[in-house]
Design an enzyme around this catalytic site. Sequence first.
Site, PDB file in Angstrom:
ATOM      1  N   TRP A   9      -8.591   9.307  -3.783  1.00  0.00           N
ATOM      2  CA  TRP A   9      -8.072   8.519  -2.659  1.00  0.00           C
ATOM      3  C   TRP A   9      -8.509   9.229  -1.387  1.00  0.00           C
ATOM      4  CZ3 TRP A   9      -2.287   8.202  -0.951  1.00  0.00           C
ATOM      5  CH2 TRP A   9      -2.101   7.108  -0.097  1.00  0.00           C
ATOM      6  N   TYR A  69       0.846  -1.196   0.000  1.00  0.00           N
ATOM      7  CA  TYR A  69       0.000   0.000   0.000  1.00  0.00           C
ATOM      8  C   TYR A  69       0.881   1.245   0.000  1.00  0.00           C
ATOM      9  CZ  TYR A  69      -4.388   2.479   0.939  1.00  0.00           C
ATOM     10  OH  TYR A  69      -5.503   3.279   0.832  1.00  0.00           O
ATOM     11  N   TYR A  76     -11.090   4.903  -8.143  1.00  0.00           N
ATOM     12  CA  TYR A  76     -10.720   4.937  -6.728  1.00  0.00           C
ATOM     13  C   TYR A  76     -10.206   3.597  -6.243  1.00  0.00           C
ATOM     14  CZ  TYR A  76     -15.179   2.598  -5.733  1.00  0.00           C
ATOM     15  OH  TYR A  76     -16.217   1.691  -5.688  1.00  0.00           O
ATOM     16  N   ASP A  83     -20.387 -11.882 -12.534  1.00  0.00           N
ATOM     17  CA  ASP A  83     -21.269 -13.044 -12.493  1.00  0.00           C
ATOM     18  C   ASP A  83     -20.766 -14.007 -11.421  1.00  0.00           C
ATOM     19  OD1 ASP A  83     -23.332 -14.698 -13.086  1.00  0.00           O
ATOM     20  OD2 ASP A  83     -22.608 -15.290 -15.062  1.00  0.00           O
ATOM     21  N   ARG A  84     -21.689 -14.710 -10.780  1.00  0.00           N
ATOM     22  CA  ARG A  84     -21.337 -15.606  -9.678  1.00  0.00           C
ATOM     23  C   ARG A  84     -22.472 -16.584  -9.445  1.00  0.00           C
ATOM     24  NH1 ARG A  84     -20.052 -11.421  -5.524  1.00  0.00           N
ATOM     25  NH2 ARG A  84     -19.537 -10.279  -7.416  1.00  0.00           N
ATOM     26  N   ASN A 119     -21.127  -4.269  -5.321  1.00  0.00           N
ATOM     27  CA  ASN A 119     -21.382  -4.974  -4.072  1.00  0.00           C
ATOM     28  C   ASN A 119     -20.318  -4.709  -3.016  1.00  0.00           C
ATOM     29  OD1 ASN A 119     -19.755  -6.518  -5.997  1.00  0.00           O
ATOM     30  ND2 ASN A 119     -19.601  -8.044  -4.380  1.00  0.00           N
ATOM     31  N   MET A 168      -9.068  -3.343  -8.356  1.00  0.00           N
ATOM     32  CA  MET A 168      -9.159  -4.715  -7.887  1.00  0.00           C
ATOM     33  C   MET A 168      -8.645  -5.726  -8.914  1.00  0.00           C
ATOM     34  SD  MET A 168     -12.884  -4.450  -6.032  1.00  0.00           S
ATOM     35  CE  MET A 168     -12.980  -6.225  -5.786  1.00  0.00           C
TER      36      MET A 168
END
Length: 400
Positions: A336, A119, A310, A242-243, A218, A313
Amino acid sequence: MQRAAARVLRGARSLRVLTPPARTPQVLTPPARTLRVLTSLVRAPQVLTSLVRTPPVRARSASAGTPPLGLLYEQHGEAAAVVQLKDLEVPKLGDCDVHVKMLAAPINPADINMIQGTYPLLSPLPAVGGNEGVGEVLEVGRHVKALKPGDWVIPADAGLGTWRTRGVFPEEMLLKVPSDIPVLCAATLSVNPCTAFRLLADFESLAPGDSVIQNAANSGVGQAVIQIARASGIKTINVVRDRPDLARLVERLMALGADHVITEEMLRKPEMKDIFKSIPRPRLALNCIGGKSTTEMLRHLQPKGTMVTYGGMAKQPVMVPVSAFIFRDMRLRGFWMTQWRKDHAQDRERVAAMMDALCQLIRRGQLTAPACTEVPLQDYRAALEASMKPFVSSKQILLL
């Protein structure tokens, strides 16, 4: 639906909080003095790693009795491997210090990245993990004026080390929050809701009826965006991966106030045009992923729209066609929350106004904590492992 309006933000760029549908409690107009929030340009985060100011981890204990416990890491690495539950020593209470009993603290992606050493902000080692949480004031130094025993406090900035049962912190590193809001809301207040608030307020002048598109809908920020936008009369188009349990996730996000929930695959399909028959194309896109998701989401923005990144992932670059700049004049920005706090460290009125606006939404039931799994501190290792699993929509909360 009643249209009695209550302002959460006021200024050139503002959100207007509308009364929710009749089946929900009526919105009361909050005091005008609590709602004044100015707007500013937000600088993109620096990429150089720097050390954050943190309270000392080892020193003489200030209080008799059982020593406080904390989740300590002495080297960087995978969280489940390097974090250990240990007795801590806290410093003697100074004149400007506050002794705090921590109540609850979440595990956020930034916490994991700090432990891994990846980080942009790192705490000096050894360090106690956690950047967010809520605690109750036990005692204060003789020069502390704004806090008293019994008050609830949250971190004013990153690096506090919240995964502990008790700690002594300088008063300036704490923010007072009302104790009449749910403890999980208070514990998750300082990062995701604040990020969502600023994303909606600082980049486009949104009005009731406008729309916003976001990926990672989510996530903690995504859930807060849905709720704050709904309270402000702003429509949301929410993109998720999708999941297997997609139907349940869609149902949960719709219950929060989402107008549309779609998968990343649907972004590329002609059926997207059907959505824009009932709502306008978005002027603001919120990107937390990167890669193809970002490119496809950008295609649905209005000309001269803004995309704010922001998070990343997917760990893939943001790729934008040249035509989006030349022919549609798209704007790409970065945000940020940590940098925003640094930029506004001296603007206490503006920070207080934001926190007050969010707490008012919480009191009305228009902003709730994200889906949470409450975990006793002793089970921290399972919580750390769960926080790293894919498709997890529930935030791990350590009960302290």
